[in-house]
Scaffold this motif. Sequence first.
Motif, PDB file in Angstrom:
ATOM      1  N   GLY B  39     -10.111 -24.246 -24.562  1.00 17.14           N
ATOM      2  CA  GLY B  39      -9.678 -24.154 -25.953  1.00 17.14           C
ATOM      3  C   GLY B  39     -10.636 -24.695 -26.984  1.00 17.14           C
ATOM      4  N   LYS B  40     -11.843 -25.053 -26.544  1.00 22.34           N
ATOM      5  CA  LYS B  40     -12.816 -25.611 -27.506  1.00 22.34           C
ATOM      6  C   LYS B  40     -13.997 -24.663 -27.693  1.00 22.34           C
ATOM      7  CE  LYS B  40     -11.745 -30.236 -25.876  1.00 22.34           C
ATOM      8  NZ  LYS B  40     -12.147 -31.191 -24.848  1.00 22.34           N
ATOM      9  N   PRO B  41     -14.577 -24.646 -28.912  1.00 26.10           N
ATOM     10  CA  PRO B  41     -15.806 -23.855 -29.084  1.00 26.10           C
ATOM     11  C   PRO B  41     -16.833 -24.322 -28.064  1.00 26.10           C
ATOM     12  CG  PRO B  41     -15.007 -24.659 -31.200  1.00 26.10           C
ATOM     13  CD  PRO B  41     -14.177 -25.330 -30.144  1.00 26.10           C
ATOM     14  N   PRO B 145     -10.091  -3.345 -28.098  1.00 27.51           N
ATOM     15  CA  PRO B 145     -10.634  -4.639 -27.650  1.00 27.51           C
ATOM     16  C   PRO B 145      -9.931  -5.144 -26.395  1.00 27.51           C
ATOM     17  CG  PRO B 145      -9.193  -4.948 -29.551  1.00 27.51           C
ATOM     18  CD  PRO B 145      -9.162  -3.476 -29.224  1.00 27.51           C
ATOM     19  N   ILE B 146     -10.693  -5.693 -25.464  1.00 30.89           N
ATOM     20  CA  ILE B 146     -10.135  -6.325 -24.264  1.00 30.89           C
ATOM     21  C   ILE B 146     -10.742  -7.723 -24.167  1.00 30.89           C
ATOM     22  CG2 ILE B 146      -9.968  -6.241 -21.747  1.00 30.89           C
ATOM     23  CD1 ILE B 146     -10.236  -3.162 -21.965  1.00 30.89           C
ATOM     24  N   LEU B 147      -9.868  -8.720 -24.195  1.00 23.83           N
ATOM     25  CA  LEU B 147     -10.323 -10.115 -24.160  1.00 23.83           C
ATOM     26  C   LEU B 147     -10.510 -10.564 -22.721  1.00 23.83           C
ATOM     27  CD1 LEU B 147     -10.726 -12.841 -25.772  1.00 23.83           C
ATOM     28  CD2 LEU B 147      -8.297 -13.275 -25.321  1.00 23.83           C
ATOM     29  N   ASP B 157      -4.182 -15.712 -28.698  1.00 29.76           N
ATOM     30  CA  ASP B 157      -3.000 -14.902 -28.373  1.00 29.76           C
ATOM     31  C   ASP B 157      -3.062 -13.485 -28.963  1.00 29.76           C
ATOM     32  OD1 ASP B 157      -2.697 -15.481 -30.983  1.00 29.76           O
ATOM     33  OD2 ASP B 157      -0.767 -16.494 -30.807  1.00 29.76           O
ATOM     34  N   ARG B 158      -4.233 -13.051 -29.371  1.00 30.55           N
ATOM     35  CA  ARG B 158      -4.295 -11.645 -29.769  1.00 30.55           C
ATOM     36  C   ARG B 158      -5.268 -10.892 -28.855  1.00 30.55           C
ATOM     37  NH1 ARG B 158      -6.808 -14.332 -34.072  1.00 30.55           N
ATOM     38  NH2 ARG B 158      -8.839 -13.554 -34.764  1.00 30.55           N
TER      39      ARG B 158
END
Lengths: 176, 176
Positions: B39-41, B145-147, B157-158
């Motif tokens: 969750g961090k850059p 787009p595919i994450l 969450d998108r």
Amino acid sequence: MRKSIAIDMDNVIADIESNWINLYYKEYGVKVTKQDLHGKPEDEAFPDPVAARRLLYQPGFFRHAPIVPGAQEALIKLQENFDIYIVSAAMEFPNSLPEKYDWLHEHFPSISWKNIVFCGDKRIIDTDYLIDDHLKNLDFCKGTPILFTASHNVNVDRHKRVNNWQEALELLIAAN
Amino acid sequence: MRKSIAIDMDNVIADIESNWINLYYKEYGVKVTKQDLHGKPEDEAFPDPVAARRLLYQPGFFRHAPIVPGAQEALIKLQENFDIYIVSAAMEFPNSLPEKYDWLHEHFPSISWKNIVFCGDKRIIDTDYLIDDHLKNLDFCKGTPILFTASHNVNVDRHKRVNNWQEALELLIAAN
């Protein structure tokens, strides 16, 4: 919304043709003229095509190319109204990748790294315009193709042609 | 007509995350875990972010990255039905250009130079799909787009998410 222009490097902003002629003379002692190159595929126009092609892989070939006259001023002017991307099919000559990057950094410092694309096939590039000297790119581009005159394409009769950066500038400013 | 897929390199086919963790440990003696990166850059997740970023400019960093598990087999499978392009925002790290080219040539020999793109901003890339770990690319892409899951994006969450190449393969084969 600002329109976007993809601009090819070789023979559009980097004078690869003059560079090639000069290096061929230096290496092999044969002076080829631009007239000799007219209407012929680039490397086939030299007396020894294999020797000519070898020069493209010589370190420094792309790094020391002269600038196409007017390109620097034209790109700065175009950046006022367009998003400019430099799109080069550099992947064919992987040795050229760092050389082309350094060349752009030196001669076109206003072009951000975000706006540089080194690719193979340009057909997945989607910009409003593509300025290029090769039909293999122009024929399949998604935007409006603009043919930039080089010796090898003088007999091509499709796509809107510009002979130099002054003409390109006039065309794009009028179209905007 | 065959659909096209643009596939990112870092953290999608090249395991930059593991490479970074290992090199950080080797250079500075501090073991960071994948959990620490959640969750961090990316570069901010290391105890000394400046030192971490410096590693990216170290010769060999991109050349010696391990392969993301399953990527080789998945790409060969996908090439049966899709036009596959490797699209990497490599221009931010110009030192990586030849390293990334050589890495692809070694580990993904079925990918032609015509299908490799090193760029900055991916928003001018037009393919039917983009598989990427970064929102800065996925949010603006022209296709679907595919994450691809990486530690830094676990809380996003998108966009449709795939956690590994098996899931990516299933999604794309079902969609075709």
